[in-house]
Design a protein around this motif. Structure first.
Motif, mmCIF file in Angstrom:
data_model
loop_
_atom_site.group_PDB
_atom_site.id
_atom_site.type_symbol
_atom_site.label_atom_id
_atom_site.label_comp_id
_atom_site.label_asym_id
_atom_site.label_seq_id
_atom_site.Cartn_x
_atom_site.Cartn_y
_atom_site.Cartn_z
ATOM 1 N N GLU A 1 0.810 -1.223 0.000
ATOM 2 C CA GLU A 1 0.000 0.000 0.000
ATOM 3 C C GLU A 1 0.844 1.275 0.000
ATOM 4 O O GLU A 1 0.326 2.375 -0.201
ATOM 5 N N VAL A 2 2.157 1.155 0.209
ATOM 6 C CA VAL A 2 3.058 2.310 0.271
ATOM 7 C C VAL A 2 3.754 2.490 -1.064
ATOM 8 O O VAL A 2 4.239 1.530 -1.668
ATOM 9 N N SER A 3 3.809 3.731 -1.519
ATOM 10 C CA SER A 3 4.545 4.051 -2.744
ATOM 11 C C SER A 3 5.490 5.215 -2.477
ATOM 12 O O SER A 3 5.247 6.044 -1.607
ATOM 13 N N ALA A 4 6.578 5.251 -3.222
ATOM 14 C CA ALA A 4 7.533 6.354 -3.139
ATOM 15 C C ALA A 4 7.214 7.340 -4.252
ATOM 16 O O ALA A 4 6.799 6.954 -5.344
ATOM 17 N N ASP A 5 7.414 8.608 -3.956
ATOM 18 C CA ASP A 5 7.126 9.655 -4.938
ATOM 19 C C ASP A 5 7.979 10.863 -4.593
ATOM 20 O O ASP A 5 8.908 10.769 -3.804
ATOM 21 N N ARG A 6 7.653 12.007 -5.166
ATOM 22 C CA ARG A 6 8.324 13.269 -4.860
ATOM 23 C C ARG A 6 7.259 14.327 -4.641
ATOM 24 O O ARG A 6 6.230 14.333 -5.305
ATOM 25 N N ASN B 1 -2.345 5.316 -0.504
ATOM 26 C CA ASN B 1 -3.542 5.737 -1.242
ATOM 27 C C ASN B 1 -3.391 7.145 -1.808
ATOM 28 O O ASN B 1 -4.337 7.926 -1.799
ATOM 29 N N GLY B 2 -2.209 7.473 -2.280
ATOM 30 C CA GLY B 2 -1.961 8.767 -2.902
ATOM 31 C C GLY B 2 -1.793 9.930 -1.943
ATOM 32 O O GLY B 2 -1.619 11.065 -2.373
ATOM 33 N N VAL B 3 -1.800 9.678 -0.636
ATOM 34 C CA VAL B 3 -1.673 10.737 0.373
ATOM 35 C C VAL B 3 -0.297 10.648 1.028
ATOM 36 O O VAL B 3 0.090 9.595 1.537
#
Length: 95
Positions: free
Chosen positions: A35-40, A50-52
């Protein structure tokens, strides 16, 4: 080691503005969870569910998003400070 980053058109210029060792450690700890994603965000590494955004790296620290009441409690503890990347407040929910 602390660096400052400027990104332009997917090219890194200058130096990193976060501790890359912390990113490696957080990637290892967090990205095993589907459920966890890495981003900037604002050019900084962050982690989302969930995009937050719930965590952002900056300088030698990590900003964590928590309920505002918990942030107020933590700010009374030694070593906890408001999360202020680039000298700007990230909001009442980040410490």
């Amino acid at each position: 080691m602390l660096f400052v980053v400027k990104e332009e058109r997917n090219q890194k210029m200058g130096r990193l503005n976060y501790n890359p060792e912390q990113k490696v450690t957080l990637d290892r700890l967090l990205l095993d969870h589907p459920e966890v994603s890495a981003d900037r965000v604002f050019g900084l590494p962050c982690y989302k569910v969930n995009g937050v955004v719930f965590a952002t790296l900056y300088g030698e620290g990590v900003g964590i998003k928590l309920p505002e009441a918990r942030v107020r409690e933590l700010l009374e503890q030694p070593g906890c400070v408001p999360f202020r990347p680039f000298g700007r407040s990230r909001g009442k929910e980040f410490v």
